[in-house]
Design a protein around this motif. Structure first.
Motif, PDB file in Angstrom:
ATOM      1  N   GLU A  12       0.741  -1.178  -0.121  1.00 20.16           N
ATOM      2  CA  GLU A  12       0.077  -0.095   0.144  1.00 20.16           C
ATOM      3  C   GLU A  12       0.807   1.198   0.102  1.00 20.16           C
ATOM      4  O   GLU A  12       0.801   2.273  -0.658  1.00 20.16           O
ATOM      5  N   ALA A  13       2.085   1.337   0.906  1.00 21.93           N
ATOM      6  CA  ALA A  13       2.734   2.411   0.795  1.00 21.93           C
ATOM      7  C   ALA A  13       3.775   2.648  -0.496  1.00 21.93           C
ATOM      8  O   ALA A  13       3.723   3.714  -0.859  1.00 21.93           O
ATOM      9  N   GLN A  14       3.889   1.565  -1.076  1.00 18.52           N
ATOM     10  CA  GLN A  14       4.382   1.606  -2.377  1.00 18.52           C
ATOM     11  C   GLN A  14       3.410   2.017  -3.418  1.00 18.52           C
ATOM     12  O   GLN A  14       3.994   2.913  -4.419  1.00 18.52           O
ATOM     13  N   SER A  15       2.360   1.641  -3.672  1.00 19.60           N
ATOM     14  CA  SER A  15       1.510   2.419  -4.383  1.00 19.60           C
ATOM     15  C   SER A  15       1.211   3.648  -4.312  1.00 19.60           C
ATOM     16  O   SER A  15       1.098   4.442  -5.336  1.00 19.60           O
ATOM     17  N   ALA A  16       0.979   4.288  -2.903  1.00 23.04           N
ATOM     18  CA  ALA A  16       0.928   5.741  -2.829  1.00 23.04           C
ATOM     19  C   ALA A  16       2.009   6.319  -3.191  1.00 23.04           C
ATOM     20  O   ALA A  16       1.989   7.444  -3.578  1.00 23.04           O
ATOM     21  N   LEU A  17       3.375   5.693  -2.998  1.00 18.65           N
ATOM     22  CA  LEU A  17       4.392   6.268  -3.300  1.00 18.65           C
ATOM     23  C   LEU A  17       4.602   6.533  -5.041  1.00 18.65           C
ATOM     24  O   LEU A  17       5.182   7.411  -5.600  1.00 18.65           O
ATOM     25  N   MET A  18       4.009   5.525  -5.740  1.00 16.33           N
ATOM     26  CA  MET A  18       4.044   5.608  -7.189  1.00 16.33           C
ATOM     27  C   MET A  18       3.351   6.699  -7.578  1.00 16.33           C
ATOM     28  O   MET A  18       3.460   7.389  -8.511  1.00 16.33           O
ATOM     29  N   ASP A  19       2.090   6.751  -6.973  1.00 14.78           N
ATOM     30  CA  ASP A  19       1.220   8.100  -7.414  1.00 14.78           C
ATOM     31  C   ASP A  19       1.859   9.269  -7.132  1.00 14.78           C
ATOM     32  O   ASP A  19       1.720  10.379  -8.064  1.00 14.78           O
ATOM     33  N   LEU A  20       2.648   9.410  -6.104  1.00 17.06           N
ATOM     34  CA  LEU A  20       3.356  10.786  -5.786  1.00 17.06           C
ATOM     35  C   LEU A  20       4.455  10.910  -6.862  1.00 17.06           C
ATOM     36  O   LEU A  20       4.866  12.144  -7.109  1.00 17.06           O
ATOM     37  N   LEU A  21       5.284   9.841  -7.352  1.00 15.01           N
ATOM     38  CA  LEU A  21       6.526   9.963  -8.100  1.00 15.01           C
ATOM     39  C   LEU A  21       5.664  10.556  -9.266  1.00 15.01           C
ATOM     40  O   LEU A  21       6.761  11.124 -10.384  1.00 15.01           O
ATOM     41  N   VAL A  22       4.576   9.803  -9.706  1.00 14.92           N
ATOM     42  CA  VAL A  22       3.914  10.393 -11.134  1.00 14.92           C
ATOM     43  C   VAL A  22       3.966  11.922 -11.085  1.00 14.92           C
ATOM     44  O   VAL A  22       4.170  12.626 -12.216  1.00 14.92           O
ATOM     45  N   GLN A  23       3.500  12.458  -9.807  1.00 17.20           N
ATOM     46  CA  GLN A  23       3.360  14.167  -9.734  1.00 17.20           C
ATOM     47  C   GLN A  23       4.921  14.760  -9.533  1.00 17.20           C
ATOM     48  O   GLN A  23       5.049  15.769 -10.277  1.00 17.20           O
ATOM     49  N   GLU A  24       5.756  13.963  -9.026  1.00 19.78           N
ATOM     50  CA  GLU A  24       7.179  14.464  -8.768  1.00 19.78           C
ATOM     51  C   GLU A  24       7.821  14.586 -10.324  1.00 19.78           C
ATOM     52  O   GLU A  24       8.787  15.558 -10.611  1.00 19.78           O
ATOM     53  N   MET A  25       7.543  13.642 -11.092  1.00 24.19           N
ATOM     54  CA  MET A  25       8.352  13.531 -12.214  1.00 24.19           C
ATOM     55  C   MET A  25       7.555  13.624 -13.538  1.00 24.19           C
ATOM     56  O   MET A  25       7.273  12.726 -14.184  1.00 24.19           O
ATOM     57  N   PRO A  26       6.873  14.750 -13.840  1.00 28.90           N
ATOM     58  CA  PRO A  26       6.161  14.906 -14.771  1.00 28.90           C
ATOM     59  C   PRO A  26       6.955  14.667 -16.234  1.00 28.90           C
ATOM     60  O   PRO A  26       7.890  15.175 -16.346  1.00 28.90           O
ATOM     61  N   ALA A  27       5.930  14.457 -17.369  1.00 29.83           N
ATOM     62  CA  ALA A  27       6.748  14.301 -18.573  1.00 29.83           C
ATOM     63  C   ALA A  27       7.053  15.775 -19.183  1.00 29.83           C
ATOM     64  O   ALA A  27       8.275  15.729 -19.677  1.00 29.83           O
ATOM     65  N   GLU A  28       6.601  16.865 -18.875  1.00 31.43           N
ATOM     66  CA  GLU A  28       6.862  18.241 -19.193  1.00 31.43           C
ATOM     67  C   GLU A  28       6.964  18.940 -18.143  1.00 31.43           C
ATOM     68  O   GLU A  28       6.397  18.865 -16.843  1.00 31.43           O
ATOM     69  N   TRP A 392       7.246  30.864  -8.571  1.00 29.02           N
ATOM     70  CA  TRP A 392       7.881  29.901  -7.493  1.00 29.02           C
ATOM     71  C   TRP A 392       8.090  28.496  -8.363  1.00 29.02           C
ATOM     72  O   TRP A 392       6.952  28.107  -9.231  1.00 29.02           O
ATOM     73  N   LYS A 393       9.154  27.876  -8.372  1.00 25.87           N
ATOM     74  CA  LYS A 393       9.514  26.732  -9.027  1.00 25.87           C
ATOM     75  C   LYS A 393      10.170  25.694  -7.700  1.00 25.87           C
ATOM     76  O   LYS A 393      10.932  26.087  -7.118  1.00 25.87           O
ATOM     77  N   MET A 394       9.646  24.677  -7.783  1.00 24.16           N
ATOM     78  CA  MET A 394      10.086  23.514  -6.949  1.00 24.16           C
ATOM     79  C   MET A 394      11.858  23.364  -7.478  1.00 24.16           C
ATOM     80  O   MET A 394      11.996  22.975  -8.678  1.00 24.16           O
ATOM     81  N   ALA A 395      12.571  22.985  -6.409  1.00 20.71           N
ATOM     82  CA  ALA A 395      14.014  23.004  -6.587  1.00 20.71           C
ATOM     83  C   ALA A 395      14.054  21.524  -7.001  1.00 20.71           C
ATOM     84  O   ALA A 395      13.449  20.645  -6.477  1.00 20.71           O
ATOM     85  N   PRO A 396      15.061  20.877  -7.568  1.00 20.35           N
ATOM     86  CA  PRO A 396      15.407  19.672  -8.211  1.00 20.35           C
ATOM     87  C   PRO A 396      15.671  18.851  -6.854  1.00 20.35           C
ATOM     88  O   PRO A 396      16.651  19.283  -5.995  1.00 20.35           O
ATOM     89  N   SER A 397      15.349  17.554  -6.693  1.00 17.69           N
ATOM     90  CA  SER A 397      15.362  16.806  -5.512  1.00 17.69           C
ATOM     91  C   SER A 397      16.448  15.872  -5.693  1.00 17.69           C
ATOM     92  O   SER A 397      16.815  15.251  -6.651  1.00 17.69           O
TER      93      SER A 397
END
Length: 847
Positions: A12-28, A392-397
């Motif tokens: 469950e934690a990994q599936s929630a993390l996958m959803d966040l990673l989609v938001q963190e690494m967008p295509a554009e 404002w732009k988010m800094a690279p992680s």
């Protein structure tokens, strides 16, 4: 809980993390956000979601017993922890405040404040348990050699004249009370004897009447007891009264759960030992069985490559260097002609470098001309291009890639793996074979490369003998010279002078303990720092009123800036570096308690550098240099380490009284210099505490301490919680006769230290024994509290004014003023507000 439960939690934690990673690494790449409030909402939502994932991952890592799963979990757990810290620093830079309130976000996600409490990973202590025990044993042995310190003895002997008079009065009143009690006991005994003498000759009751009377009294007593019991059960059911404590804590569900967790940790150690043994045995087995075959196939492939290159180019190829990967580069599915073209391309590249340099200079000139033209156009048109880039732009992680790697390994290996036959959750031998086969292959490849280099050399020598060419030797000589040059570049860094080169770390540690610089921290956990969440933070900020932080906010900040980076080396290396923290607040708010909590939660050494502790130790300039050298050398060798300075405002005061023998300005110059040497690899933290930070000069204080944490007096919710928890902890009981609500209201201005003092004075051993007959009342705590001076509003206002003058407080005030000038839109970062201010100033000057 079972293995399957924790595996499910991990999934469950990994599936929630996958959803966040989609938001963190967008295509554009996302567009800059111009609305500061919207940017904060985005950050706060991600922050809370990461905390929820972190809570699940921490629980799974603590209880999953599979050694290979734990490695993947640890990788993801550290990445998530680091990402939480990155988001926290982003919010601090955006809002210009260390304290943040998420009431609206929590209500949208349907969460409570307890759901986003940041847990401290248990592996900080569990994985270093044996080392910490050895260190504690060594510290105990050194302290027994030193014996009791003189300071403690002096403190015990000191007593004021008023205290002495009060002590005599107490003993005299006790003596008089004992005499009075003795006389009253004799009088009662005499009265009892007389009463019994009078009733001896009285007539007895009829048996039926006596039985009826006994039944009446018993039935009344039984019904009253039953009614009282039902009323208590009802109050417990609706949550208006605490549940009764069980007589034995061993058989409670909580105790059984703790016992199960400890058993699972023991199973973890057993499985880990078996896994380490399997790694060695599997590798040896693969080396023996598959190693010779690997060697033969590699040699055949390389010889075939020699022949193909000879046929295609007419000469033997150059063998790849070890730095380039050796023969591994040959088997990347390339034709011999392509490989030869690459090698030829390297030589052509050297010639083309000079041409590229000339081109770059021309390009730079063209770019400057273009920029000049754009600048002229922008001035004429109002600068539309620049306005589009604002926001404002988010800094690279640094942590999102590692989290993504861990997620990919979970997807590829564990998500769909069938473990029906692995019920005890021991290591998977097939995965070990895959891993070790690669290691054996690299080892064999190194041996093969050595053999094939000599073979290729012999072949070339044979061909050269026939042709009589000497070009190969010159080329090889040139290459060797280049390698020598590259080696010299690494020897430019100067090492710091070691003042104690001949001494071991153990001897230096012992010296610092003997001098009282390294001290033992009492067993205090961060959970002991009680405090309730501030439920009015967002509402007050929306009304442009800056709220005072709650004790729960302070606990969160200490976790984020102090404990999490110190506990994990992987997080400390890549997370935003926090070198120093200042804990400021009135007396009794728990500043020193938080320092001890940081040390205990991370297993850190505590170096006491307070002026009072260092008085008379390591005198002179040479002594000071030696002290700084010792604490940083031992601190780095036995990291994590915490350097504690009590009353640190004295170091930055303008004037110090001549009667002060501690010389608080002694470390003023050396300490900031030493802090600059702390790098991301050094898990060192400076923590200062101050009751009067407003007495110090602001610029040097904020230059030395990176993060300023203000600890206020507790609000009503925190006082209510503290009275209940501290009373139970000290042996008391919460009953209906104790009005906690009124007590919390009356004690406004008192700190947790004051409450603890009052509770310990009331709840003596004798009073605890009387609780069953005479329950506690709120009035009993008033007398000891009346002897203590509370924290008045004037002192709190001075702390507020000081905090507003800090660099972060000034930035926040500027940003708020800029938002007001923009009409409350909150766009940008206060740039328009600044322009508005300048305009107003100009008008005033004209008037």
């Amino acid at each position: 809980m079972s293995h399957s439960t924790y595996n499910k939690q991990w999934t469950e934690a990994q599936s929630a993390l996958m959803d966040l990673l989609v938001q963190e690494m967008p295509a554009e790449p996302p567009k800059p956000e111009r609305d500061r409030l919207a940017a904060f909402q985005l950050l706060a939502t991600m922050y809370i979601k990461y905390i929820q994932i972190f809570r699940r991952l921490e629980m799974c890592y603590d209880q999953i017993v599979h050694p290979q799963k734990r490695r993947v979990l640890r990788h993801v757990l550290d990445g998530t922890m680091g990402r939480i810290l990155e988001l926290k620093h982003e919010m601090v830079n955006l809002e210009f405040s260390e304290y943040h309130y998420f009431d609206d976000v929590l209500s949208d996600l349907k969460l409570t404040p307890n759901d986003v409490e940041i847990p401290i990973p248990k592996y900080f202590i569990n994985e270093r348990n044996e080392a910490l025990k050895e260190r504690e044993k060594l510290l105990g042995q050194i302290l027994t050699k030193v014996g009791p310190q003189d300071k403690d003895l002096k403190e015990e002997v000191k007593m004021s004249f008023e205290e002495a008079i009060r002590l005599v009065q107490i003993h005299e009143r006790a003596r008089q009370g004992r005499l009075r009690a003795k006389f009253m006991r004799e009088i009662r005994r005499q009265e009892e004897i007389e009463r019994q003498a009078q009733t001896r000759g009285a007539p007895t009751l009829d048996p039926d009447v006596a039985a009826t009377r006994i039944q009446k009294v018993w039935k009344g007593f039984f019904q009253r007891r039953k009614t009282r019991k039902e009323r208590e059960e009802e109050m417990i059911f609706i949550g208006m009264a605490p549940p009764p404590q069980p007589p034995s804590m061993k058989n409670t569900p909580q105790a059984l759960a703790v016992k199960t967790e400890q058993q699972r940790r023991l199973t973890q150690k057993m499985h880990e030992n078996e896994y380490q043994q399997a790694l060695v045995t599997m590798k040896d087995k693969i080396r023996e069985t598959e190693g010779p075959d690997m060697k033969e196939t590699m040699m055949d492939q390389i010889r075939q490559w020699f022949i193909e290159c000879r046929d295609a180019t007419g000469k033997f190829p150059e063998y790849p260097d070890e730095d380039d990967g050796g023969s591994a580069t040959i088997f990347k599915q390339k034709d011999p002609a392509e490989v030869e073209a690459e090698l030829a391309g390297k030589e052509d590249g050297k010639k083309g470098k000079k041409e590229k340099k000339g081109k770059k200079k021309k390009d730079k000139k063209d770019k400057k001309d273009k920029k000049g033209k754009k600048g002229k156009k922008g001035k004429g048109k109002g600068g539309d291009d620049e306005e589009e880039e604002e926001g404002w732009k988010m800094a690279p992680s640094n942590f999102v890639p590692s989290v993504n790697d861990g997620t990919e390994s979970f997807k590829g290996v564990w998500q769909t793996r069938n473990e029906s036959e692995n019920f005890p959750q021991k290591h998977d031998s097939e995965l070990i074979k895959e891993e070790k086969r690669k290691e054996v292959e690299t080892e064999v490849r190194v041996q093969v490369d050595e053999l094939m280099r000599t073979e290729l050399k012999n072949l070339k020598a044979a061909v050269d003998r026939e042709k009589g060419g000497k070009k190969g030797k010159k080329k090889s000589g040139k290459k060797k010279k280049k390698k020598k040059k590259s080696g010299k570049k690494g020897k430019k860094k100067k090492k710091e002078k070691d003042l104690t080169p001949d001494r071991t770390i153990e001897s230096l540690y012992e010296e610092l303990v003997m001098q009282g610089v390294i001290v033992r921290s009492p067993q205090i956990r961060l959970a002991d720092f009680e405090g309730e969440y501030s439920y009015l933070g967002t509402t007050l900020r929306q009304a442009n009123i800056e709220p005072m932080p709650s004790l729960s906010d302070v606990r969160r900040l200490v976790t984020e800036f102090g404990i999490l980076p110190l506990g994990s080396p992987a997080v400390h290396e890549q997370a935003p570096l926090t070198k120093s923290i200042l804990l400021s607040g009135p007396r009794g708010t728990g500043k020193k308690m938080l320092v001890h909590a940081i040390c205990n939660e991370t297993g850190a050494n505590l170096f006491d550098l307070s002026p009072a502790n260092l008085a008379g130790k390591y005198p002179g300039k040479d002594g000071l240099k030696m002290l700084m050298h010792l604490i940083f050398k031992v601190g780095r060798a036995l990291q994590p380490s915490v350097f504690y300075i009590g009353d640190c405002e004295k170091m930055f005061k303008k004037k110090i009284p001549k009667t002060d023998p501690t010389d608080p300005k002694r470390l003023k110059k050396e300490l900031p210099k030493a802090l600059k040497t702390i790098k991301s690899d050094d898990r060192l933290l400076l923590v200062g505490t101050s009751r009067c930070p407003f007495d110090a000069e602001m610029k040097p204080l904020t230059g030395c301490y990176q993060r300023l944490i203000l600890i206020p007096r507790p609000d009503y919710a925190s006082r209510h919680l503290l009275w209940r928890r501290l009373t139970i902890k000290n042996g008391g009981a919460i009953t209906n006769s104790l009005d906690v609500s009124s007590l919390a209201k009356v004690t406004d201005g008192y700190t947790p230290g004051h409450m603890h003092t009052a509770i310990t004075q009331v709840l003596t051993d004798r009073r605890i024994q009387q609780l069953s007959k005479r329950p506690l009342t709120a009035v009993e705590f008033i007398a000891p509290l009346a002897r203590i001076d509370p924290i008045y509003k004037e002192e709190e206002e001075s702390f507020k004014a000081w905090y507003a003058k800090t660099p972060l407080g000034k930035k926040r005030a500027k940003a708020a003023q800029g938002d007001d000038d923009d009409g409350g839109g909150g766009k940008g970062k206060g740039k328009k507000g600044k322009k508005g201010k300048k305009g107003k100033k100009g008008k005033k000057k004209k008037k």
